[in-house]
Design a protein around this motif. Structure first.
Motif, PDB file in Angstrom:
ATOM      1  N   SER A 143     -10.925   1.020 -11.494  1.00  0.00           N
ATOM      2  CA  SER A 143     -10.257   2.038 -10.681  1.00  0.00           C
ATOM      3  C   SER A 143      -9.611   1.386  -9.469  1.00  0.00           C
ATOM      4  CB  SER A 143     -11.250   3.130 -10.264  1.00  0.00           C
ATOM      5  OG  SER A 143     -12.370   2.573  -9.612  1.00  0.00           O
ATOM      6  N   HIS A 144      -8.853   2.153  -8.730  1.00  0.00           N
ATOM      7  CA  HIS A 144      -8.133   1.630  -7.564  1.00  0.00           C
ATOM      8  C   HIS A 144      -9.026   1.569  -6.327  1.00  0.00           C
ATOM      9  CE1 HIS A 144      -3.779   2.759  -8.988  1.00  0.00           C
ATOM     10  NE2 HIS A 144      -4.218   1.634  -9.527  1.00  0.00           N
ATOM     11  N   TYR A 145      -8.739   0.607  -5.460  1.00  0.00           N
ATOM     12  CA  TYR A 145      -9.383   0.601  -4.147  1.00  0.00           C
ATOM     13  C   TYR A 145      -8.954   1.822  -3.335  1.00  0.00           C
ATOM     14  CZ  TYR A 145     -11.450  -4.050  -4.468  1.00  0.00           C
ATOM     15  OH  TYR A 145     -12.226  -5.124  -4.822  1.00  0.00           O
ATOM     16  N   ARG A 146      -7.686   2.138  -3.353  1.00  0.00           N
ATOM     17  CA  ARG A 146      -7.190   3.303  -2.616  1.00  0.00           C
ATOM     18  C   ARG A 146      -7.335   4.528  -3.513  1.00  0.00           C
ATOM     19  NH1 ARG A 146      -3.206  -0.701  -1.409  1.00  0.00           N
ATOM     20  NH2 ARG A 146      -3.412  -1.451   0.742  1.00  0.00           N
ATOM     21  N   SER A 147      -8.515   5.127  -3.448  1.00  0.00           N
ATOM     22  CA  SER A 147      -8.789   6.272  -4.326  1.00  0.00           C
ATOM     23  C   SER A 147      -9.990   7.036  -3.797  1.00  0.00           C
ATOM     24  CB  SER A 147      -9.081   5.795  -5.758  1.00  0.00           C
ATOM     25  OG  SER A 147     -10.292   5.046  -5.808  1.00  0.00           O
ATOM     26  N   HIS A 175     -12.719  -2.787  -9.163  1.00  0.00           N
ATOM     27  CA  HIS A 175     -11.599  -2.195  -8.443  1.00  0.00           C
ATOM     28  C   HIS A 175     -10.397  -3.131  -8.409  1.00  0.00           C
ATOM     29  CE1 HIS A 175     -14.980   0.271  -7.061  1.00  0.00           C
ATOM     30  NE2 HIS A 175     -14.075   1.209  -6.873  1.00  0.00           N
ATOM     31  N   PHE A 177      -6.046  -3.224  -6.833  1.00  0.00           N
ATOM     32  CA  PHE A 177      -5.068  -2.603  -5.948  1.00  0.00           C
ATOM     33  C   PHE A 177      -3.972  -1.948  -6.779  1.00  0.00           C
ATOM     34  CE2 PHE A 177      -6.867  -5.666  -2.907  1.00  0.00           C
ATOM     35  CZ  PHE A 177      -7.126  -4.797  -1.856  1.00  0.00           C
ATOM     36  N   GLY A 178      -3.608  -0.740  -6.400  1.00  0.00           N
ATOM     37  CA  GLY A 178      -2.483  -0.066  -7.015  1.00  0.00           C
ATOM     38  C   GLY A 178      -1.225  -0.257  -6.198  1.00  0.00           C
ATOM     39  N   ALA A 198       1.847  -4.998  -9.541  1.00  0.00           N
ATOM     40  CA  ALA A 198       0.614  -4.213  -9.626  1.00  0.00           C
ATOM     41  C   ALA A 198       0.118  -4.139 -11.063  1.00  0.00           C
ATOM     42  CB  ALA A 198       0.846  -2.813  -9.061  1.00  0.00           C
ATOM     43  N   LEU A 202      -3.414  -5.634 -12.511  1.00  0.00           N
ATOM     44  CA  LEU A 202      -4.353  -4.830 -13.284  1.00  0.00           C
ATOM     45  C   LEU A 202      -4.706  -5.514 -14.601  1.00  0.00           C
ATOM     46  CD1 LEU A 202      -5.909  -2.238 -14.037  1.00  0.00           C
ATOM     47  CD2 LEU A 202      -3.723  -1.263 -14.807  1.00  0.00           C
ATOM     48  N   LEU A 219      -7.782   6.474 -12.886  1.00  0.00           N
ATOM     49  CA  LEU A 219      -6.837   6.534 -11.770  1.00  0.00           C
ATOM     50  C   LEU A 219      -6.568   7.968 -11.373  1.00  0.00           C
ATOM     51  CD1 LEU A 219      -4.057   4.072 -13.053  1.00  0.00           C
ATOM     52  CD2 LEU A 219      -6.083   3.500 -11.710  1.00  0.00           C
TER      53      LEU A 219
END
Length: 444
Positions: A143-147, A175, A177-178, A198, A202, A219
């Motif tokens: 999954s994303h860090y920013r989430s 995790h 980055f998106g 990105a 991934l 996501l």
């Protein structure tokens, strides 16, 4: 303005605050610092306290009252269902539950054929992860860090922000980055470059973790609390390709972004991608009665035709919540509420926020779609240094003083009114935000 109502020498607002501070333990808060806003009632895009002070709700509370406050059709549906059958076990067949599932699937891609109902978004994410792990026989979730995915065992560990760190009790989470061009982790200078890098990042993480160990990529279709990070064209389609290449389940979290928020029924509708599992909650019935769930592809559902699915909730498919879903989706269809969200975003919020960004030196970037926008505030436009927390506190206070209820996160003001917001209300809210930013900038 209505006169304050007194009970035993206290106004109702004062009594509300006194009871709250004496007995209520608040989420994500240092308890001694909590100063709650009193909300006694609401209608459409407006809420008010007991004394009659009104606020234009540009927060949709926790970005969930998509249909607005006290929609009469939804309120009446809950009342009627309570009179008929207030609760029933999830193992039974219930007409309202079946109609709710059909109403949701009516707006989903054909490959999504079943609904597992939960109580909210966090347990929807929990069960989507469980489905993916059992279906694939693998363990890891990327999954994303920013989430933000919810505050339960696996959901909070799938979350990327700071709330994950003191709660890391679940296993198998990775995790990445998106895309976020304004604060690129990839030294990108163009959107296409950010997207390409990105996706490469991934895929390399998947490869390094061992593709045969990865059950799911999870996501938020549009990361919400993390900053309304609308993915660049091609990003989600690229994620779908990576998932397919390695036999990984793609889970899209639509808890905040779904049911009109982005001007689409599902946010992924705008990105040419169909996930294997979709989590939802919030806007499906605007939180009038807590509800969430997972949309399940026919392929994953078939895994459990002869195999027991080891999960369940006492209130799964609760009749009152299901009645609210049926009524909310019906009202959204009949009243063009999703279309309204798209139009207000396109014609009012988008252009208005762009103009605000030109005038206000604190604004570094605005971004969004539909009624889902973020205004990122910076101390310096050149360095993009975020403003201090005290500045955000001042912005929030200045908004409230003008009768605007904002959604504030980190160094951002999220402009997220209900999907029923009128163009005039949207313009009013932008004008009030503009005034608040001017006041704070003057005082710096």
């Amino acid at each position: 303005m209505a006169a304050p109502v007194e009970v035993d020498g206290l106004t109702l607002d004062a009594e509300t605050v006194a009871l709250d501070r004496a007995h209520v333990f608040h989420s994500w808060s240092a308890q001694a610092r909590v100063a709650p806003l009193v909300v006694a009632g609401g209608s459409g895009s407006t809420v008010w306290d007991h004394a009659g002070h009104t606020y234009l709700d540009f927060s949709s509370q926790l970005v969930n009252t998509n249909i607005g406050h006290q929609h009469p059709r939804v309120v009446e549906a809950i009342r009627e269902q309570a009179g008929l059958l207030a609760t029933i076990a999830p193992a039974t067949a219930n007409l309202t539950r079946g109609r709710a599932a059909a109403a949701i699937l009516g707006h989903a891609p054909d490959r999504l054929t079943k609904v597992f109902f939960t109580n909210a978004g966090a347990d929807a994410v929990e069960n989507a992860i469980r489905l993916a792990r059992l279906h694939t026989g693998r363990d890891k979730v990327v999954s994303h860090y920013r989430s933000y995915h919810g505050n339960t065992g696996a959901a909070v560990v799938a979350t990327g922000d700071w709330r994950r760190v003191p709660n890391e009790y679940a296993r198998g989470h990775v995790h990445v980055f998106g895309p976020y061009l304004y604060r690129s982790e990839f030294w990108a200078t163009a959107l296409e470059e950010e997207c390409e890098r990105a996706l490469r990042h991934l895929e390399r993480i998947v490869q390094c973790e061992g593709p045969d160990s990865v059950a799911a990529i999870l996501l938020e279709t549009v990361p919400g609390t993390a900053g309304v990070l609308v993915p660049p064209p091609g990003y989600l389609a690229g994620v779908r390709e990576i998932a397919d290449r390695y036999g990984i389940v793609l889970i899209l979290d639509e808890v905040m972004a779904g049911f009109g928020r982005t001007g689409e029924w599902f946010a992924f509708d705008a990105h040419d991608v169909v996930p294997d599992l979709v989590t939802f909650a919030k806007g499906v019935n605007s939180g009038y009665v807590p509800a969430g769930g997972v949309l399940i592809s026919s392929q994953i559902a078939a895994t459990f035709d002869e195999r027991v699915f080891p999960g369940g909730l006492t209130y799964s498919g609760h009749p009152l919540a299901m009645a609210a879903i049926v009524a909310a989706i019906g009202a959204m269809e009949d009243e063009g509420i999703v279309e309204n969200a798209a139009a207000v975003g396109r014609d009012v919020l988008g252009p208005g926020l762009a103009e605000l960004a030109e005038r206000q030196s604190l604004v570094g970037e605005v971004r969004g779609t539909g009624v889902f926008w973020a205004v990122e505030l910076v101390a310096d436009r050149a360095t993009r240094e975020p403003v201090a927390p005290a500045v955000m506190g001042a912005v929030r206070a200045a908004c409230l003083a003008r009768g605007l209820l904002p959604f504030v996160a980190d160094n951002r003001v999220h402009v997220v009114p209900p999907c029923v917001v009128t163009p005039d209300e949207a313009r009013e809210g932008l004008a009030l935000l503009d005034e608040a930013l001017t006041e704070v900038t003057t005082d710096l």
